[in-house]
Design a protein around this motif. Sequence first.
Motif, short mmCIF file in Angstrom:
data_model
loop_
_atom_site.label_atom_id
_atom_site.label_comp_id
_atom_site.label_asym_id
_atom_site.label_seq_id
_atom_site.Cartn_x
_atom_site.Cartn_y
_atom_site.Cartn_z
N TYR A 173 -46.66 -12.42 113.48
CA TYR A 173 -45.99 -13.68 113.83
C TYR A 173 -45.15 -14.17 112.65
CZ TYR A 173 -45.44 -18.56 115.22
OH TYR A 173 -44.90 -19.79 115.54
N THR A 174 -45.72 -14.16 111.47
CA THR A 174 -44.99 -14.57 110.27
C THR A 174 -43.88 -13.57 109.96
OG1 THR A 174 -47.03 -15.55 109.43
CG2 THR A 174 -45.25 -15.25 107.85
N ALA A 190 -38.15 -11.70 109.47
CA ALA A 190 -37.05 -10.84 109.91
C ALA A 190 -35.93 -11.65 110.56
CB ALA A 190 -37.58 -9.78 110.89
N ALA A 191 -36.29 -12.69 111.32
CA ALA A 191 -35.27 -13.54 111.93
C ALA A 191 -34.44 -14.25 110.87
CB ALA A 191 -35.93 -14.56 112.86
N ALA A 192 -35.09 -14.69 109.81
CA ALA A 192 -34.34 -15.34 108.73
C ALA A 192 -33.43 -14.35 108.02
CB ALA A 192 -35.31 -15.98 107.73
N ARG A 229 -32.45 -2.26 110.32
CA ARG A 229 -33.84 -2.24 109.85
C ARG A 229 -34.54 -3.56 110.17
NH1 ARG A 229 -34.35 -1.74 103.70
NH2 ARG A 229 -32.68 -0.27 104.16
N TYR A 230 -33.86 -4.69 109.92
CA TYR A 230 -34.48 -5.98 110.19
C TYR A 230 -34.53 -6.29 111.68
CZ TYR A 230 -34.73 -6.72 105.25
OH TYR A 230 -35.04 -6.58 103.92
N SER A 231 -33.62 -5.74 112.44
CA SER A 231 -33.70 -5.88 113.90
C SER A 231 -34.92 -5.13 114.44
CB SER A 231 -32.44 -5.34 114.56
OG SER A 231 -31.31 -6.08 114.19
N LEU A 232 -35.17 -3.93 113.91
CA LEU A 232 -36.36 -3.18 114.31
C LEU A 232 -37.64 -3.89 113.86
CD1 LEU A 232 -35.25 0.50 113.60
CD2 LEU A 232 -35.69 -0.57 115.82
N LEU A 233 -37.61 -4.46 112.66
CA LEU A 233 -38.78 -5.21 112.18
C LEU A 233 -39.04 -6.41 113.08
CD1 LEU A 233 -40.98 -5.70 110.02
CD2 LEU A 233 -39.27 -7.02 108.76
N LEU A 234 -37.99 -7.13 113.44
CA LEU A 234 -38.15 -8.29 114.32
C LEU A 234 -38.70 -7.86 115.68
CD1 LEU A 234 -37.74 -11.29 114.95
CD2 LEU A 234 -35.38 -10.74 115.58
N ALA A 235 -38.13 -6.83 116.26
CA ALA A 235 -38.60 -6.36 117.57
C ALA A 235 -40.05 -5.88 117.49
CB ALA A 235 -37.70 -5.24 118.08
N GLY A 236 -40.38 -5.13 116.45
CA GLY A 236 -41.75 -4.65 116.29
C GLY A 236 -42.75 -5.78 116.12
N CYS A 237 -42.40 -6.76 115.30
CA CYS A 237 -43.31 -7.89 115.08
C CYS A 237 -43.50 -8.70 116.36
CB CYS A 237 -42.78 -8.78 113.97
SG CYS A 237 -42.99 -8.08 112.32
N VAL A 238 -42.43 -8.91 117.11
CA VAL A 238 -42.55 -9.66 118.36
C VAL A 238 -43.43 -8.90 119.35
CG1 VAL A 238 -41.25 -10.44 120.38
CG2 VAL A 238 -40.42 -10.96 118.09
N ILE A 242 -39.35 -17.59 103.20
CA ILE A 242 -39.38 -16.36 102.38
C ILE A 242 -38.23 -15.44 102.78
CG2 ILE A 242 -40.73 -14.29 101.86
CD1 ILE A 242 -41.81 -16.75 100.49
N GLY A 243 -37.96 -15.31 104.07
CA GLY A 243 -36.88 -14.45 104.54
C GLY A 243 -35.51 -14.95 104.09
#
Length: 134
Positions: free
Chosen positions: A50-51, A56-58, A7-16, A122-123
């Motif tokens: 961006y944030t 997600a990276a954290a 889930r967080y990998s998808l969030l990171l990819a989507g945000c990027v 926050i992450g």
Amino acid sequence: METKRKRYSLLLAGCVIVAAVVYLVSIPRHVQAGQHSRAVLYLGIGWLPYTGAFYAAARLFSSPAALPNMRAADIGLGLFLLSLLLSLGLDAWGFSPEQIPTAHLLQAIGIFVGLALFGWGIGRRSKSIAGAER
């Protein structure tokens, strides 16, 4: 645990991807068309993904042992607000970004570093809290 990581990998990819589209496609298109107010709107909208990417990276890559303090998020939020206020102050004194973009360069760097620190802090904190709930 693996579903949360996915889930967080998808969030990171989507945000990027969203941040890249906003900063590499939308903003240059509006600047070249002379629609500076629209470009500033997209710049502000781009701050959220961006944030979110740093959040997600954290969540994916940090490993807080105990409940970490919020120093990174506090410093990031302070740097963001201070840089934004300095940039708005320069604009109020007649040094607008359209006329003198180099005067706003340091503030722009401060804004993006502040947002990155805020998202990371926050992450990291939320990962620690989620790990303590198990």
